[in-house]
Structure formats: C-alpha cells, structure tokens
Scaffold this motif. Structure first.
Motif, PDB file in Angstrom:
ATOM      1  N   ILE A   3      27.157  11.628  29.657  1.00  0.00           N
ATOM      2  CA  ILE A   3      27.545  11.209  29.696  1.00  0.00           C
ATOM      3  C   ILE A   3      28.624  10.572  31.291  1.00  0.00           C
ATOM      4  CG2 ILE A   3      28.383   8.713  28.895  1.00  0.00           C
ATOM      5  CD1 ILE A   3      25.438   9.655  27.723  1.00  0.00           C
ATOM      6  N   ILE A   4      29.328  11.233  31.086  1.00  0.00           N
ATOM      7  CA  ILE A   4      30.219  11.626  31.935  1.00  0.00           C
ATOM      8  C   ILE A   4      30.064  11.735  33.512  1.00  0.00           C
ATOM      9  CG2 ILE A   4      32.576  12.500  33.224  1.00  0.00           C
ATOM     10  CD1 ILE A   4      33.432  12.466  30.129  1.00  0.00           C
ATOM     11  N   ALA A   5      29.155  13.567  33.213  1.00  0.00           N
ATOM     12  CA  ALA A   5      28.041  13.766  33.731  1.00  0.00           C
ATOM     13  C   ALA A   5      27.706  12.731  34.913  1.00  0.00           C
ATOM     14  CB  ALA A   5      27.929  15.346  33.768  1.00  0.00           C
ATOM     15  N   ILE A   6      26.773  12.176  34.249  1.00  0.00           N
ATOM     16  CA  ILE A   6      25.513  11.011  34.689  1.00  0.00           C
ATOM     17  C   ILE A   6      26.517  10.061  35.539  1.00  0.00           C
ATOM     18  CG2 ILE A   6      23.691   9.975  34.918  1.00  0.00           C
ATOM     19  CD1 ILE A   6      22.816  11.730  31.499  1.00  0.00           C
ATOM     20  N   GLY A   7      27.204  10.017  35.027  1.00  0.00           N
ATOM     21  CA  GLY A   7      27.712   8.198  35.096  1.00  0.00           C
ATOM     22  C   GLY A   7      28.157   8.750  36.574  1.00  0.00           C
ATOM     23  N   VAL A  62      16.746  11.122  39.445  1.00  0.00           N
ATOM     24  CA  VAL A  62      15.508  11.371  39.045  1.00  0.00           C
ATOM     25  C   VAL A  62      15.544  10.364  38.162  1.00  0.00           C
ATOM     26  CG1 VAL A  62      13.408  12.735  38.129  1.00  0.00           C
ATOM     27  CG2 VAL A  62      14.257  13.085  40.355  1.00  0.00           C
ATOM     28  N   VAL A  63      15.933  10.184  36.690  1.00  0.00           N
ATOM     29  CA  VAL A  63      15.260   9.447  35.271  1.00  0.00           C
ATOM     30  C   VAL A  63      16.104   8.359  35.039  1.00  0.00           C
ATOM     31  CG1 VAL A  63      15.371   9.448  32.972  1.00  0.00           C
ATOM     32  CG2 VAL A  63      15.093  11.973  34.002  1.00  0.00           C
ATOM     33  N   PHE A  64      17.336   8.537  36.152  1.00  0.00           N
ATOM     34  CA  PHE A  64      18.279   6.785  35.512  1.00  0.00           C
ATOM     35  C   PHE A  64      18.078   5.877  36.699  1.00  0.00           C
ATOM     36  CE2 PHE A  64      19.608   9.274  31.835  1.00  0.00           C
ATOM     37  CZ  PHE A  64      21.240   8.217  31.231  1.00  0.00           C
ATOM     38  N   MET A 121      21.491   0.668  33.150  1.00  0.00           N
ATOM     39  CA  MET A 121      21.528   1.244  33.322  1.00  0.00           C
ATOM     40  C   MET A 121      22.092   1.345  31.452  1.00  0.00           C
ATOM     41  SD  MET A 121      22.482   3.168  36.072  1.00  0.00           S
ATOM     42  CE  MET A 121      23.680   4.338  35.247  1.00  0.00           C
ATOM     43  N   LEU A 122      22.079   0.494  30.989  1.00  0.00           N
ATOM     44  CA  LEU A 122      22.803   0.771  29.673  1.00  0.00           C
ATOM     45  C   LEU A 122      21.155   0.863  28.903  1.00  0.00           C
ATOM     46  CD1 LEU A 122      25.000  -2.319  28.478  1.00  0.00           C
ATOM     47  CD2 LEU A 122      25.729   0.653  28.735  1.00  0.00           C
ATOM     48  N   GLN A 123      20.425   0.885  28.757  1.00  0.00           N
ATOM     49  CA  GLN A 123      18.812   1.329  28.640  1.00  0.00           C
ATOM     50  C   GLN A 123      19.038   2.866  28.773  1.00  0.00           C
ATOM     51  OE1 GLN A 123      15.129   0.395  30.516  1.00  0.00           O
ATOM     52  NE2 GLN A 123      13.793  -0.936  28.396  1.00  0.00           N
ATOM     53  N   ALA A 124      18.998   2.989  29.758  1.00  0.00           N
ATOM     54  CA  ALA A 124      18.692   4.424  29.974  1.00  0.00           C
ATOM     55  C   ALA A 124      19.090   5.233  29.280  1.00  0.00           C
ATOM     56  CB  ALA A 124      19.087   4.962  31.176  1.00  0.00           C
ATOM     57  N   TYR A 125      20.941   4.926  29.236  1.00  0.00           N
ATOM     58  CA  TYR A 125      21.871   5.767  28.207  1.00  0.00           C
ATOM     59  C   TYR A 125      21.309   5.603  26.902  1.00  0.00           C
ATOM     60  CZ  TYR A 125      25.634   6.592  31.698  1.00  0.00           C
ATOM     61  OH  TYR A 125      26.061   7.462  32.599  1.00  0.00           O
ATOM     62  N   ALA A 126      21.171   4.598  26.325  1.00  0.00           N
ATOM     63  CA  ALA A 126      20.975   3.977  24.942  1.00  0.00           C
ATOM     64  C   ALA A 126      19.301   5.518  24.569  1.00  0.00           C
ATOM     65  CB  ALA A 126      20.038   3.305  24.797  1.00  0.00           C
TER      66      ALA A 126
END
Length: 207
Positions: free
Chosen positions: A59-63, A134-136, A146-151
């Motif tokens: 979560i931290i790395a992607i953010g 690519v994904v987010f 962003m919240l949908q992707a994280y979920a």
C-alpha cells in the motif's frame, strides 16, 4: 510522460484490473519467496501475521510510486530507472544473505523471517512499480478511483499471500522437512537472484 492504466485502456477496467492484479500477485517474486520460506520454516499459523506486513508494504509502495511518477516525469525522467536498480540491488543482497545463512536453517535458534524483513522487501518489490504504472489509475483520476483500486488489490492480496504461506507450510507435513530446510533456503535464494537479475537486464536493455 503518461503511464496509461488498464482502467483507461479497457471498457471493463475493474474486472481486467482484478485479473491482472491476481495474476501478478500469484507469480513468484521476492515477497512470495519469503512467504513460502516462512511457511516452510514456521508453519501456517505463525506465518499468517506476515500478511499484514506485506499489505502495508504494498500500500505504501504503490502510493509512493503513483505520486513519484506523477512528478518525476517532469523533473527527472531517469528517476524511475534509478529506483528500479536500487530495488534490484537490495533483492540481490537479500538473496546473498539467505544463501549464506542456509546451513543454519532448521536448527534451533535459527533466525526466521519477521514482519520487518518482509515489509522492507515488499516496499522495494518491483511489482509495486508495475501496479502503480500499469494497473492503478493515475492520481488525476480522483480519490474514488484510487480507493476502488486499493480495495480490489487488498481483497486479492490476502488470500494469495495465505496461499503462498500454505504451500510453504506443506513442506512441514513431511517428517524429513526440517533437514531439508537448507535446500529450501538455497532454492529461495536462487529465485531471488534470478528476479534481481531480470530487473537489471530489463534496465540495461533500455539504456
């Protein structure tokens, strides 16, 4: 420089996003290798606590990557490449450490794989770079996207991480598992080295 996301490239973004996230999380890599190794050494129940460390690391790395890539393209286009090289170097160092400590694996008092170790490896896992680029969706897509992707990501990470731990824990089902722990460590080390090498090769190919 704009990195298109799957949600922009396909009309069914969330579904394709979930399939891609699941496929990437299932593939062998630094984090999955350590999850498997932890399961083979400490068993399923004791290793499940590592899933939280993996989740927080991703979560931290992607953010960070999402924010970094939004700024780096204009300021320092070569920054993502430098970051990938640093990540590859750390993974190679982890592999070397794993290889050196393999003879002590399975012995009483042998060091295990803790949350801090898994968190650090996950934080530097190049898969996070892939997810962010690519994904987010891009940060400009808004908080909701962003919240949908994280979920979606979180709902897939937990069971897949548990699966990797369970596969490692299956090694303990055999009476001769403990004496084979050094071999398991050696194999895990080779996998990490290969993953690190593939990153270096991909970087060199773009130079």
């Amino acid at each position: 420089m704009h990195f298109p996301s799957l949600s922009e490239l396909a009309p069914h973004g969330p579904a394709l996003m979930a399939l891609t996230i699941g496929a990437v999380l299932l593939t062998p890599g630094p984090t999955n290798t350590l999850l498997f190794l932890a399961g083979s050494r400490d068993g399923l129940r004791r290793s499940l606590r590592l899933i939280g460390a993996e989740w927080i690391g991703y979560i931290i790395a992607i953010g960070i990557w999402c924010a970094f890539l939004a700024l780096a393209a204009a300021v320092a286009p070569g920054a993502p490449t430098v970051a990938r090289v640093c990540a590859a170097a750390y993974i190679a160092w982890s592999a070397l450490t794993l290889w050196r400590t393999a003879p002590q694996a399975g012995q009483a008092g042998a060091a295990g794989i803790g949350p801090r170790k898994l968190f650090t490896v996950t934080l530097l896992n190049p898969k996070a770079f892939f997810f962010a680029t690519v994904v987010f969706p891009p940060l400009a897509a808004g908080t909701g996207a962003m919240l949908q992707a994280y979920a979606i990501f979180s709902s897939l990470l937990i069971p897949i991480a548990a699966l990797w731990i369970a596969m490692g824990a299956a090694v303990l089902a055999y009476p001769s598992a403990t004496p084979r722990q050094p071999l398991v460590h050696r194999i895990a080390s080779v996998v990490l080295f290969a993953f690190s090498g593939s990153i270096f090769v991909s970087v060199l190919a773009k130079i």
